[in-house]
Design a protein around this motif. Structure first.
Motif, PDB file in Angstrom:
ATOM      1  N   ASN A 122      52.455  41.645  43.999  1.00 54.03           N
ATOM      2  CA  ASN A 122      51.628  40.543  43.062  1.00 54.03           C
ATOM      3  C   ASN A 122      52.690  40.198  41.766  1.00 54.03           C
ATOM      4  O   ASN A 122      53.498  41.025  41.291  1.00 54.03           O
TER       5      ASN A 122
ATOM      6  N   ASN B 299      54.237  45.701  42.100  1.00 48.42           N
ATOM      7  CA  ASN B 299      53.825  44.148  41.425  1.00 48.42           C
ATOM      8  C   ASN B 299      54.359  44.037  40.471  1.00 48.42           C
ATOM      9  O   ASN B 299      55.118  44.607  39.247  1.00 48.42           O
TER      10      ASN B 299
ATOM     11  N   ASP C 232      44.271  41.326  36.395  1.00 47.78           N
ATOM     12  CA  ASP C 232      44.264  41.303  35.327  1.00 47.78           C
ATOM     13  C   ASP C 232      42.938  41.726  34.467  1.00 47.78           C
ATOM     14  O   ASP C 232      41.773  41.187  34.974  1.00 47.78           O
TER      15      ASP C 232
ATOM     16  N   CYS D 128      48.873  46.685  36.359  1.00 46.07           N
ATOM     17  CA  CYS D 128      47.374  46.115  35.651  1.00 46.07           C
ATOM     18  C   CYS D 128      47.481  46.242  33.990  1.00 46.07           C
ATOM     19  O   CYS D 128      48.390  46.754  33.260  1.00 46.07           O
TER      20      CYS D 128
ATOM     21  N   SER E 187      47.568  36.840  39.241  1.00 46.00           N
ATOM     22  CA  SER E 187      47.042  38.648  39.882  1.00 46.00           C
ATOM     23  C   SER E 187      46.341  38.211  40.344  1.00 46.00           C
ATOM     24  O   SER E 187      46.148  37.823  41.177  1.00 46.00           O
TER      25      SER E 187
ATOM     26  N   SER F 234      51.107  40.283  38.776  1.00 44.09           N
ATOM     27  CA  SER F 234      50.217  41.063  38.338  1.00 44.09           C
ATOM     28  C   SER F 234      49.492  41.539  39.210  1.00 44.09           C
ATOM     29  O   SER F 234      48.049  40.698  40.113  1.00 44.09           O
TER      30      SER F 234
END
Length: 186
Positions: free
Chosen positions: A147, A171, A152, A175, A126, A149
């Motif tokens: 990204n 991403n 996180d 989130c 993340s 994630s």
């Protein structure tokens, strides 16, 4: 009537410091182009900081995963500017394939960064990871893109966490919220 005196030990207030990070090692809390000595990595500034200090990070590209293990305020060059409306130039860019921030303390603020490129499956996975053992985070005014994630988000729920005015784009997951924390907000 007899006069009674009560003595108490009052601790003097400790002034918080502002530490500065710039790629070339020269900047001040007022101007990133000043010639004062500055840290060249965010991790070195976090390591040198005391709880409650502010770390101002000038524009540039920072290729590091920063472990934040004390309550500090990390301010990118666009701290306080809504990420959803800013132009996207002159950014404080976090380019860490293993993830930019590993937050392991209560009350940490991350404000005004561009966080991208956390794609290494062996890293944090993340752009930023917030520990489930702490709370009171502020993740605001950040652009989080490209990204594995985005963030996180975990918390022990002991104090309010704020996630707002961020721009999440491109991403695999924007989130990932913890059920004890308010939902991820833009």
């Amino acid at each position: 009537l007899p006069l009674m005196l009560v003595a108490s030990a009052v601790q003097p207030a400790v002034a918080q410091s502002t530490l500065v990070v710039d790629e070339d090692g020269k900047a001040s809390a007022l101007h990133c182009n000043d010639q004062d000595l500055a840290f060249t990595t965010i991790q070195a500034a976090v390591d040198a900081a005391a709880a409650g200090d502010t770390i101002k990070v000038c524009p540039g590209r920072f290729r590091e995963t920063v472990t934040v293990d004390k309550r500090v305020n990390l301010l990118g060059i666009h701290a306080g500017v809504d990420a959803r409306t800013r132009p996207g130039w002159g950014e404080t860019i976090m380019l860490a394939p293993g993830g930019a921030f590993d937050v392991q303390a209560d009350g940490v603020t991350i404000d005004g960064f561009l966080i991208q490129g956390a794609t290494d499956p062996g890293g944090l996975q993340s752009g930023a990871v917030f520990s489930p053992a702490h709370a009171g985070y502020r993740f605001v005014n950040n652009i989080v893109r490209n990204n594995r994630s985005g963030i996180d988000l975990n918390s022990d729920g002991a104090s309010r966490t704020v996630v707002q005015f961020n721009l999440f784009s491109n991403n695999a997951a924007g989130c990932t919220p913890d059920p004890l924390v308010s939902p991820c907000g833009n």
